[in-house]
Design a protein around this motif. Structure first.
Motif, PDB file in Angstrom:
ATOM      1  N   SER A 144      17.046 -44.506  83.362  1.00 28.78           N
ATOM      2  CA  SER A 144      17.894 -45.626  83.749  1.00 28.78           C
ATOM      3  C   SER A 144      18.039 -46.583  82.576  1.00 28.78           C
ATOM      4  N   GLU A 145      19.009 -47.476  82.674  1.00 30.22           N
ATOM      5  CA  GLU A 145      19.201 -48.470  81.617  1.00 30.22           C
ATOM      6  C   GLU A 145      17.978 -49.353  81.460  1.00 30.22           C
ATOM      7  N   ALA A 149      15.704 -49.606  78.068  1.00 29.03           N
ATOM      8  CA  ALA A 149      15.622 -50.907  77.399  1.00 29.03           C
ATOM      9  C   ALA A 149      14.173 -51.352  77.236  1.00 29.03           C
ATOM     10  N   TRP A 158      15.520 -52.589  69.998  1.00 24.90           N
ATOM     11  CA  TRP A 158      16.628 -53.004  70.862  1.00 24.90           C
ATOM     12  C   TRP A 158      17.406 -54.113  70.171  1.00 24.90           C
ATOM     13  N   TYR A 164      22.473 -45.841  73.258  1.00 25.66           N
ATOM     14  CA  TYR A 164      21.187 -45.193  73.489  1.00 25.66           C
ATOM     15  C   TYR A 164      21.315 -44.082  74.519  1.00 25.66           C
ATOM     16  N   ASN A 186      18.421 -44.659  69.831  1.00 24.44           N
ATOM     17  CA  ASN A 186      19.241 -45.864  69.934  1.00 24.44           C
ATOM     18  C   ASN A 186      19.833 -46.195  68.572  1.00 24.44           C
ATOM     19  N   PHE A 268      25.517 -44.799  82.158  1.00 29.86           N
ATOM     20  CA  PHE A 268      25.321 -45.389  80.837  1.00 29.86           C
ATOM     21  C   PHE A 268      25.182 -44.298  79.777  1.00 29.86           C
ATOM     22  N   HIS A 269      24.563 -43.171  80.142  1.00 35.06           N
ATOM     23  CA  HIS A 269      24.391 -42.066  79.194  1.00 35.06           C
ATOM     24  C   HIS A 269      25.745 -41.517  78.771  1.00 35.06           C
ATOM     25  N   ASN A 272      27.639 -44.078  76.592  1.00 36.33           N
ATOM     26  CA  ASN A 272      27.108 -44.245  75.238  1.00 36.33           C
ATOM     27  C   ASN A 272      27.412 -43.040  74.352  1.00 36.33           C
TER      28      ASN A 272
END
Length: 285
Positions: A144-145, A149, A158, A164, A186, A268-269, A272
């Motif tokens: 997960s994000e 993070a 970060w 990422y 990242n 998000f994957h 990105n």
């Protein structure tokens, strides 16, 4: 079970294995740092020095004996070859003697171990802070994000503009390619950060934060990406100069990765990966 029923981590289809000798050396180095006692490594370097010295001098002897024979029969090409091999073997023997007397100058200690110490120090604050390797082995139970993070923030990886994701490393052999080793990656204004992922006997993947590779922007020569199939993208990253990769216990100027670009449940994957691919196609990196 269809793809929608699989977790994002399952869909990544990660491989966690690394070269056995590299992983063994990697674990030994971390133990030496933890205890603050590298005496076993220095002793090993002395033994290597003995082996180098004996092997070098013994192999040099036949070429020394063949040299006058070559001169006698006027085979000057052979003489030149004998001189070259004799010099090389003598150099090996002298290097072994030097390593025996000064084991800290041996390549295994001077380059491999000290680069490992440098990497661990940057990521953990060692020796100012106590170093316990187990504290830096973080299980990855969700993709997960927030989880990514948190991992990246722990080692100051970060930034403000983060791209990422998790992917597999790729190894290129003479006649084949295959995936080996997984990483959290990242790319941001601070540079490129790569966190190795390994699995222990319980088969739970763990991010080894103490071994995070940090590459400033000026040391990244290029990032190139190609679509391999509907699901996978290949990414090659070149560095100037090479970077220290603890997972392989070696310095590398090229690292290759295979990215699974379509992951259900991890938007998000996909975003990105698509963003980095688009930027690479524009030759931004």
């Amino acid at each position: 079970m269809n793809q929608n029923e699989r977790t994002p981590l399952d869909q990544l289809q990660l491989k966690y294995d690394v070269l056995f000798h590299a992983r063994k050396r990697f674990d030994q180095f971390r133990e030496y740092i933890r205890t603050g006692d590298a005496a076993p490594l220095l002793q090993y370097c002395r033994k290597c020095g003995v082996i180098f010295a004996v092997t070098g001098f013994l192999c040099a002897l036949p070429f020394l004996l063949l040299l006058p024979i070559g001169v006698y029969i006027r085979n000057y090409g052979g003489c030149f070859t004998c001189v070259l091999f004799f010099a090389a073997m003598m150099g090996m023997g002298i290097y072994g003697i030097h390593g025996l007397r000064h084991p800290e100058s041996f390549f295994l200690f001077k380059h491999h171990y000290l680069n490992t110490v440098k990497t661990v120090s940057r990521n953990t604050g060692y020796p100012q802070r106590p170093y316990v390797p187990e504290e830096w082995e973080i299980p990855i139970t969700e993709y997960s994000e927030a989880a990514m993070a948190q991992l990246l923030n722990t080692v100051n990886a970060w930034g403000e503009n983060n791209i990422y994701f998790i992917c597999n490393q790729e190894v290129k052999m003479r006649h084949s390619r295959y995936t080996r080793g997984a990483v959290v990656m990242n790319y941001c204004e601070k540079g490129l950060f790569i966190i190795p992922i390994y699995a222990q006997q319980d088969n739970i993947p763990k991010a080894y934060l103490d071994t995070t590779i940090a590459v400033p922007p000026e040391q990244i020569k290029s990032i190139r990406m190609w679509i391999l199939s509907e699901r996978h993208i290949r990414m090659n990253i070149r560095f100037k100069p090479g970077v220290w990769d603890m997972g392989w216990v070696a310095k590398r100027s090229l690292m290759m990765f295979i990215i699974n670009q379509h992951i259900e449940g991890a938007d998000f994957h996909r975003a990105n990966v698509a963003r980095l691919y688009a930027d690479c196609r524009k030759k931004k990196y």
